[in-house]
Design an enzyme around this catalytic site. Structure first.
Site, PDB file in Angstrom:
ATOM      1  N   ARG A  91       0.775  -1.247   0.000  1.00 43.67           N
ATOM      2  CA  ARG A  91       0.000   0.000   0.000  1.00 43.67           C
ATOM      3  C   ARG A  91       0.799   1.286   0.000  1.00 43.67           C
ATOM      4  NH1 ARG A  91      -3.917  -1.171   4.808  1.00 43.67           N
ATOM      5  NH2 ARG A  91      -2.023  -2.180   5.516  1.00 43.67           N
ATOM      6  N   TYR A 123      -3.304 -17.476  13.941  1.00 40.78           N
ATOM      7  CA  TYR A 123      -4.456 -16.823  13.294  1.00 40.78           C
ATOM      8  C   TYR A 123      -5.694 -17.707  13.336  1.00 40.78           C
ATOM      9  CZ  TYR A 123      -1.666 -12.932  11.585  1.00 40.78           C
ATOM     10  OH  TYR A 123      -0.885 -11.813  11.515  1.00 40.78           O
TER      11      TYR A 123
HETATM   12  O1  CP3 Z   1       5.306  -7.762  -0.897  1.00 43.07           O
HETATM   13  C1  CP3 Z   1       5.251  -8.796  -0.200  1.00 43.07           C
HETATM   14  O2  CP3 Z   1       5.967  -8.967   0.812  1.00 43.07           O
HETATM   15  C2  CP3 Z   1       4.398  -9.964  -0.656  1.00 43.07           C
HETATM   16  C3  CP3 Z   1       3.100 -10.069  -0.163  1.00 43.07           C
HETATM   17  C4  CP3 Z   1       2.770 -10.391   1.288  1.00 43.07           C
HETATM   18  C5  CP3 Z   1       1.532  -9.989   1.854  1.00 43.07           C
HETATM   19  N1  CP3 Z   1       1.423 -10.536   3.090  1.00 43.07           N
HETATM   20  C6  CP3 Z   1       0.531  -9.145   1.169  1.00 43.07           C
HETATM   21  C7  CP3 Z   1      -0.464  -8.435   1.989  1.00 43.07           C
HETATM   22  C8  CP3 Z   1       3.437 -11.154   2.244  1.00 43.07           C
HETATM   23  C9  CP3 Z   1       4.810 -11.806   2.177  1.00 43.07           C
HETATM   24  C10 CP3 Z   1       2.574 -11.259   3.370  1.00 43.07           C
HETATM   25  C11 CP3 Z   1       2.895 -12.038   4.563  1.00 43.07           C
HETATM   26  C12 CP3 Z   1       2.055 -11.909   5.765  1.00 43.07           C
HETATM   27  N2  CP3 Z   1       0.693 -11.765   5.845  1.00 43.07           N
HETATM   28  C13 CP3 Z   1       2.560 -12.021   7.077  1.00 43.07           C
HETATM   29  C14 CP3 Z   1       4.003 -12.304   7.432  1.00 43.07           C
HETATM   30  C15 CP3 Z   1       4.829 -11.072   7.334  1.00 43.07           C
HETATM   31  C16 CP3 Z   1       4.713 -10.151   8.485  1.00 43.07           C
HETATM   32  O3  CP3 Z   1       4.378  -8.973   8.249  1.00 43.07           O
HETATM   33  O4  CP3 Z   1       4.994 -10.554   9.608  1.00 43.07           O
HETATM   34  C17 CP3 Z   1       1.478 -11.878   7.956  1.00 43.07           C
HETATM   35  C18 CP3 Z   1       1.564 -11.886   9.467  1.00 43.07           C
HETATM   36  C19 CP3 Z   1       0.293 -11.724   7.175  1.00 43.07           C
HETATM   37  C20 CP3 Z   1      -1.107 -11.595   7.642  1.00 43.07           C
HETATM   38  C21 CP3 Z   1      -1.670 -10.314   7.163  1.00 43.07           C
HETATM   39  N3  CP3 Z   1      -2.175 -10.120   5.900  1.00 43.07           N
HETATM   40  C22 CP3 Z   1      -1.771  -9.093   7.845  1.00 43.07           C
HETATM   41  C23 CP3 Z   1      -1.325  -8.864   9.278  1.00 43.07           C
HETATM   42  C24 CP3 Z   1      -2.335  -8.165   6.953  1.00 43.07           C
HETATM   43  C25 CP3 Z   1      -2.647  -6.709   7.220  1.00 43.07           C
HETATM   44  C26 CP3 Z   1      -1.304  -6.071   7.060  1.00 43.07           C
HETATM   45  C27 CP3 Z   1      -1.280  -4.633   6.717  1.00 43.07           C
HETATM   46  O5  CP3 Z   1      -0.526  -4.324   5.784  1.00 43.07           O
HETATM   47  O6  CP3 Z   1      -1.954  -3.848   7.397  1.00 43.07           O
HETATM   48  C28 CP3 Z   1      -2.575  -8.826   5.736  1.00 43.07           C
HETATM   49  C29 CP3 Z   1      -3.123  -8.252   4.502  1.00 43.07           C
HETATM   50  C30 CP3 Z   1      -2.111  -8.005   3.435  1.00 43.07           C
HETATM   51  N4  CP3 Z   1      -1.245  -8.957   2.979  1.00 43.07           N
HETATM   52  C31 CP3 Z   1      -1.883  -6.792   2.720  1.00 43.07           C
HETATM   53  C32 CP3 Z   1      -0.862  -7.065   1.809  1.00 43.07           C
HETATM   54  C33 CP3 Z   1      -0.288  -6.119   0.783  1.00 43.07           C
HETATM   55  C34 CP3 Z   1      -2.674  -5.493   2.845  1.00 43.07           C
HETATM   56  C35 CP3 Z   1      -3.943  -5.754   2.089  1.00 43.07           C
HETATM   57  C36 CP3 Z   1      -4.516  -4.628   1.287  1.00 43.07           C
HETATM   58  O7  CP3 Z   1      -4.054  -4.356   0.159  1.00 43.07           O
HETATM   59  O8  CP3 Z   1      -5.511  -4.042   1.745  1.00 43.07           O
END
Ligand code: CP3
Length: 329
Positions: free
Chosen positions: A27, A144
């Site tokens: 984002r 989760y």
């Molecule tokens: O660019 C990258 O790194 C690849 C994509 C990626 C996403 N999530 C996309 C995403 C990766 C590698 C992840 C891993 C992920 N997801 C983790 C492990 C990494 C870490 O941060 O510890 C975890 C714990 C999650 C679970 C998760 N998914 C969370 C906590 C959230 C909200 C995070 C936020 O950015 O506020 C998501 C949603 C998510 N996954 C988004 C993205 C780009 C935001 C979604 C959106 O576009 O609205």
């Protein structure tokens, strides 16, 4: 041209060191927000052309050494029939520990879209760019599932692991086999390296970590045909135990001096460990902190420059350019 990331993982001296950023597709990028204004998060993940496009955005802008496939750690669980929404993090009905072991196996055809995304990205990246597949580690996925979404302390996970370690081990082993299949699917589709995210394992004490987080993480990575990176933020108290996971390299957060990681995990590549807050400062501070990091590493082979956790969504994209240029100059 060789891939700097693979060379560093092999312990070869690489100058300048490889650099990529966790959550580099996301984002903080206007071009990502543009795609998301037209498509939901899950729609982007399950549509290979969109997922590949978003994966490529930071590669085009910053020429990162790694292209991390756009998906979520929860994506394979959705393919196993776990229903959820994203707002922005995952939201689901909390699962009972004993039901997790009875989840269906991960059917390859239900996750084929990620393989297709990997193939499309591999086609498109420059030769020197490594394609990075990933999965969530079993303890983090279980966190989760039991909690039903994000939490600060994941009490439900910690209580479950203590009250019923036998059922926990079964649930974790189920998740480990699924993630092992998922990671090998990504490797077969062309991922050059895979990373296992164990975001919440650091909440466990050393004993529980060693008994219940390490074995399923190891099982998730077993027998893969590509190098592996294990990343558990907030887990500096378990550094020496992490060797039990058997990864090629280890990611570390910003809370510990990076020398500690090199010393605790001899013979392994180390990834990190700039504080993501550094990218919320200014170009001079970013250059100073990158220089400080590289000085601390002192030319040890096997360093991969990265943040100590995902990039903050309020980061100005130009600051990421400053980081990459500082590493390469
Ligand atoms: O660019 C990258 O790194 C690849 C994509 C990626 C996403 N999530 C996309 C995403 C990766 C590698 C992840 C891993 C992920 N997801 C983790 C492990 C990494 C870490 O941060 O510890 C975890 C714990 C999650 C679970 C998760 N998914 C969370 C906590 C959230 C909200 C995070 C936020 O950015 O506020 C998501 C949603 C998510 N996954 C988004 C993205 C780009 C935001 C979604 C959106 O576009 O609205």
């Amino acid at each position: 041209m060789t891939q700097r990331l693979l060379a560093a993982l092999a312990g070869e001296p690489v100058s300048p060191p490889p650099v990529w950023v966790m959550r580099q597709a996301g984002r903080y990028l206007p071009e990502y927000r543009e795609v998301r204004s037209r498509h939901g998060f899950q729609e982007v993940v399950t549509t290979p052309a969109l997922a590949a496009e978003v994966t490529m955005q930071p590669i085009r802008r910053f020429d990162m050494d790694g292209a991390v496939i756009f998906a979520d750690i929860m994506t394979p669980l959705e393919a196993m029939g776990v229903e959820m929404t994203f707002d922005p993090g995952p939201k689901l009905e909390p699962w009972a520990l004993r039901d997790v072991a009875n989840l269906p196996e991960l059917a390859p055809d239900r996750i084929a879209h990620v393989g297709e995304t990997v193939r499309m990205v591999k086609e498109e990246v420059p030769e020197h760019t490594s394609v990075i597949g990933f999965a969530g580690a079993p303890v983090t996925l279980l966190a989760y599932l039991l909690e039903g979404g994000g939490a600060k302390d994941f009490m439900s996970l910690r209580a479950a692991l203590r009250s019923d370690p036998g059922a926990a081990a079964e649930a974790l082993s189920k998740l480990a086999r699924a993630m092992n299949g998922y990671l090998s699917l990504q490797a077969e589709a062309g991922a050059d390296v895979v990373q296992l995210f164990d975001t919440w394992a650091g909440l466990l004490d050393r004993h529980l970590y060693n008994e219940l987080a390490v074995p399923p993480a190891r099982e998730s990575l077993e027998g893969l045909s590509v190098p592996t990176i294990y990343f558990a933020p907030g887990a500096g108290h378990t550094l020496d135990l992490q060797a039990g996971v058997g990864a090629t390299g280890y990611g570390v957060d910003w809370r510990i001096p990076i020398e500690d990681a090199f010393n605790s995990l001899p013979g392994h590549a180390i990834q990190g460990n700039l504080d993501p807050a550094v990218l919320r400062t200014d170009p001079d501070t970013i250059r100073r902190d990158v220089k400080d990091l590289l000085t601390r590493v002192g030319g040890r082979p096997g360093h991969i420059v990265n943040l100590g956790h995902g990039i903050d969504r309020r980061t100005p994209p130009e600051h990421v350019s400053v980081l990459v240029e500082a590493v390469r100059s």
